[in-house]
Design an enzyme around this catalytic site. Structure first.
Site, PDB file in Angstrom:
ATOM      1  N   ARG A  39       0.730  -1.076  -0.172  1.00  0.00           N
ATOM      2  CA  ARG A  39       0.014   0.076   0.050  1.00  0.00           C
ATOM      3  C   ARG A  39       0.907   1.319  -0.142  1.00  0.00           C
ATOM      4  O   ARG A  39       2.040   1.161   0.650  1.00  0.00           O
ATOM      5  CB  ARG A  39      -0.904  -0.116   1.257  1.00  0.00           C
ATOM      6  CG  ARG A  39      -0.206  -0.043   2.578  1.00  0.00           C
ATOM      7  CD  ARG A  39      -1.422  -0.099   3.767  1.00  0.00           C
ATOM      8  NE  ARG A  39      -0.572  -0.288   5.035  1.00  0.00           N
ATOM      9  CZ  ARG A  39      -1.097  -0.469   6.224  1.00  0.00           C
ATOM     10  NH1 ARG A  39      -2.315  -0.563   5.935  1.00  0.00           N
ATOM     11  NH2 ARG A  39      -0.505  -0.492   7.221  1.00  0.00           N
ATOM     12  N   LYS A  75      -7.585   0.082  -3.413  1.00  0.00           N
ATOM     13  CA  LYS A  75      -9.197   0.245  -3.592  1.00  0.00           C
ATOM     14  C   LYS A  75      -9.164   1.267  -4.626  1.00  0.00           C
ATOM     15  O   LYS A  75     -10.577   1.588  -4.850  1.00  0.00           O
ATOM     16  CB  LYS A  75      -9.316   1.155  -2.160  1.00  0.00           C
ATOM     17  CG  LYS A  75      -9.299   0.095  -0.955  1.00  0.00           C
ATOM     18  CD  LYS A  75      -9.382   0.734   0.260  1.00  0.00           C
ATOM     19  CE  LYS A  75      -9.477  -0.159   1.658  1.00  0.00           C
ATOM     20  NZ  LYS A  75      -9.494   0.728   2.698  1.00  0.00           N
ATOM     21  N   ARG A  98      -8.137 -11.135   5.012  1.00  0.00           N
ATOM     22  CA  ARG A  98      -9.114 -12.173   5.641  1.00  0.00           C
ATOM     23  C   ARG A  98     -10.108 -12.411   4.469  1.00  0.00           C
ATOM     24  O   ARG A  98     -10.084 -12.013   3.252  1.00  0.00           O
ATOM     25  CB  ARG A  98      -9.980 -11.053   6.383  1.00  0.00           C
ATOM     26  CG  ARG A  98      -9.422 -10.782   7.888  1.00  0.00           C
ATOM     27  CD  ARG A  98     -10.525 -10.648   8.882  1.00  0.00           C
ATOM     28  NE  ARG A  98     -10.042  -9.755   9.914  1.00  0.00           N
ATOM     29  CZ  ARG A  98     -10.554  -9.398  10.964  1.00  0.00           C
ATOM     30  NH1 ARG A  98     -12.053 -10.142  11.349  1.00  0.00           N
ATOM     31  NH2 ARG A  98      -9.950  -8.780  12.025  1.00  0.00           N
ATOM     32  N   ARG A 104     -13.876  -8.529  -3.138  1.00  0.00           N
ATOM     33  CA  ARG A 104     -14.257  -7.225  -3.094  1.00  0.00           C
ATOM     34  C   ARG A 104     -13.487  -6.297  -3.844  1.00  0.00           C
ATOM     35  O   ARG A 104     -13.927  -5.434  -4.410  1.00  0.00           O
ATOM     36  CB  ARG A 104     -14.752  -6.783  -1.770  1.00  0.00           C
ATOM     37  CG  ARG A 104     -15.742  -7.527  -0.769  1.00  0.00           C
ATOM     38  CD  ARG A 104     -16.114  -6.832   0.522  1.00  0.00           C
ATOM     39  NE  ARG A 104     -15.211  -6.657   1.562  1.00  0.00           N
ATOM     40  CZ  ARG A 104     -14.703  -7.693   2.126  1.00  0.00           C
ATOM     41  NH1 ARG A 104     -15.572  -8.552   2.375  1.00  0.00           N
ATOM     42  NH2 ARG A 104     -13.806  -7.484   2.896  1.00  0.00           N
ATOM     43  N   GLY A 138      -7.008 -13.063  14.582  1.00  0.00           N
ATOM     44  CA  GLY A 138      -6.250 -13.874  15.635  1.00  0.00           C
ATOM     45  C   GLY A 138      -4.797 -13.848  15.045  1.00  0.00           C
ATOM     46  O   GLY A 138      -4.556 -13.118  13.877  1.00  0.00           O
ATOM     47  N   HIS A 139      -3.986 -14.215  16.077  1.00  0.00           N
ATOM     48  CA  HIS A 139      -2.465 -14.254  15.801  1.00  0.00           C
ATOM     49  C   HIS A 139      -1.921 -15.718  16.002  1.00  0.00           C
ATOM     50  O   HIS A 139      -2.774 -16.282  16.518  1.00  0.00           O
ATOM     51  CB  HIS A 139      -1.817 -13.015  16.470  1.00  0.00           C
ATOM     52  CG  HIS A 139      -1.727 -11.850  15.896  1.00  0.00           C
ATOM     53  ND1 HIS A 139      -1.276 -11.633  14.838  1.00  0.00           N
ATOM     54  CD2 HIS A 139      -2.394 -10.606  16.330  1.00  0.00           C
ATOM     55  CE1 HIS A 139      -1.380 -10.368  14.380  1.00  0.00           C
ATOM     56  NE2 HIS A 139      -1.966  -9.659  15.251  1.00  0.00           N
ATOM     57  N   ASP A 140      -0.629 -15.856  16.102  1.00  0.00           N
ATOM     58  CA  ASP A 140      -0.135 -17.243  16.347  1.00  0.00           C
ATOM     59  C   ASP A 140      -0.548 -17.744  17.522  1.00  0.00           C
ATOM     60  O   ASP A 140      -0.996 -18.992  17.501  1.00  0.00           O
ATOM     61  CB  ASP A 140       1.338 -17.015  16.300  1.00  0.00           C
ATOM     62  CG  ASP A 140       2.132 -18.289  16.174  1.00  0.00           C
ATOM     63  OD1 ASP A 140       2.635 -18.743  15.093  1.00  0.00           O
ATOM     64  OD2 ASP A 140       2.541 -18.875  17.232  1.00  0.00           O
ATOM     65  N   ASP A 169       2.484 -19.192  12.436  1.00  0.00           N
ATOM     66  CA  ASP A 169       2.580 -18.490  11.193  1.00  0.00           C
ATOM     67  C   ASP A 169       3.684 -19.095  10.271  1.00  0.00           C
ATOM     68  O   ASP A 169       3.177 -19.185   8.982  1.00  0.00           O
ATOM     69  CB  ASP A 169       3.497 -17.169  11.801  1.00  0.00           C
ATOM     70  CG  ASP A 169       2.348 -16.521  12.373  1.00  0.00           C
ATOM     71  OD1 ASP A 169       0.963 -16.374  12.321  1.00  0.00           O
ATOM     72  OD2 ASP A 169       3.061 -15.085  12.712  1.00  0.00           O
TER      73      ASP A 169
END
Length: 351
Positions: A39, A75, A98, A104, A138-140, A169
């Site tokens: 980005r 975007k 996600r 989208r 969530g994370h590891d 991960d």
């Protein structure tokens, strides 16, 4: 092999942080051209982590060596249009949003497969593209907790221990992604068609629980926390402190190694039968090892050849003559502020 086994392969990397970037680092090390789509402005979140190394974090430099980068606002429809030529010729795409985000943006698998039927499209998420938990953050730590791994060896309840590695991960995300991308490339060589890969980090933990799953199914009982053979329940597979505070990694599982270890440290023969009273054996071994510093034990244990070693610091590991002799840290990593050691990747030298 000139250029590496994956020379000529073009990979578009939409991922950030750890699992996807490490997967594409593996591909880059094997010769693929990897182009990161970041980005505008901040770019990959990993750039802003600490400690810094030049303008970006050391973590970013370690995980993105040898890649190219494009700043693009996904975007913005016009920006996405500029991406189409790359999408049309890419061999592999890796994304870590996600579920539903790429759709989208008009960059979902169906849309891109119509543009590029040979594209291998790899999505890495916590819980996969479908199912009731697909949209959960969530994370590891959440993933290894959800899969039951953390419960097997959390340490004492008053001071639970965090694993010193991001297991989900890397083991649940990076390596399943790499393995399945390589399988997909082989399949494409036969069919000419690409495919969608759905990598769920939480699911990738279960192969590491093979022994616990086996015990649960064979006995009807899951292993007790810290009570299994490889989680601290056996005197033969534990960490014992030496007099200096450093740890001794005892992994003398087989009887021949256990016999050599107990003889080397002079354990009371009555305690050497660790099946009789495991707690007493643990206490006996601990008392002996705690009586001398690790520097004394290192040559004794090495001579006994009994799968017991002093736990190395990271500094010591980097200077280990064995790793040095195998060239593990031979590759350099250049950045605007200087140079360092590149992250070793398990790519065979031939590739």
């Amino acid at each position: 092999m000139s250029g590496g086994a994956l020379a000529g392969l073009k990979v578009l990397d939409f991922s950030t942080l750890l699992p996807g970037p490490m997967a594409t680092l593996f591909l880059a090390e094997a010769g693929a051209e990897v182009i990161k789509i970041e980005r505008p402005g901040r770019g990959d979140e990993m750039r802003s982590y600490t400690p810094g190394w030049g303008e970006d974090s050391v973590n970013f430099h370690m995980l993105n060596r040898g890649k190219k980068s494009i700043a693009l606002d996904l975007k913005d429809a016009a920006a996405r249009d500029r991406l189409r030529p790359l999408l049309a010729e890419a061999d592999v795409l890796v994304e870590q949003f996600r579920p539903g985000v790429m759709d989208r943006l008009g960059l979902g698998y169906d849309a891109l497969a119509a543009l590029n039927p040979g594209l291998i499209y790899c999505s890495i998420t916590g819980y996969g593209q479908d199912g009731p938990s697909r949209d959960e953050a969530g994370h590891d730590l959440n993933y290894i907790g959800r899969a039951g791994l953390l419960a097997l060896g959390p340490g004492p309840a008053e001071a639970p221990t965090l694993p010193p590695a991001l297991i989900a991960d890397i083991a649940g995300g990076t390596w399943p992604a790499v393995a399945n991308i390589l399988l997909a490339l082989q399949a494409r060589a036969q069919t000419g068609r690409g495919c969608r890969l759905d990598i769920a980090m939480a699911e990738g933990i279960f192969p590491f629980l093979y022994w616990a799953l086996g015990e649960l199914q064979a006995t009807g009982r899951a292993p007790a926390p810290g009570g299994a053979l490889v989680t601290g329940g056996s005197p033969r597979y534990r960490l014992y402190p030496a007099a200096c505070g450093r740890l001794i990694a005892v992994a003398a599982l087989e009887q021949k190694f256990w016999d050599a270890f107990t003889a080397a440290i002079g354990l009371d023969p009555g305690l050497a039968d660790d099946a009789a009273d495991p707690a007493a054996t643990i206490a006996g071994v601990a008392a002996i090892l705690a009586a001398r510093p690790a520097a004394d034990w290192a040559p004794i244990l090495a001579a006994a050849d009994c799968c017991c070693t002093v736990v190395a610091t990271l500094d010591e590991a980097l200077q280990d003559p064995h790793f040095r002799a195998r060239g593990l840290f031979a590759a350099g990593l250049e950045h605007p502020g200087g140079s360092g050691v590149a992250l070793p990747m398990p790519v065979a030298p031939a590739f």
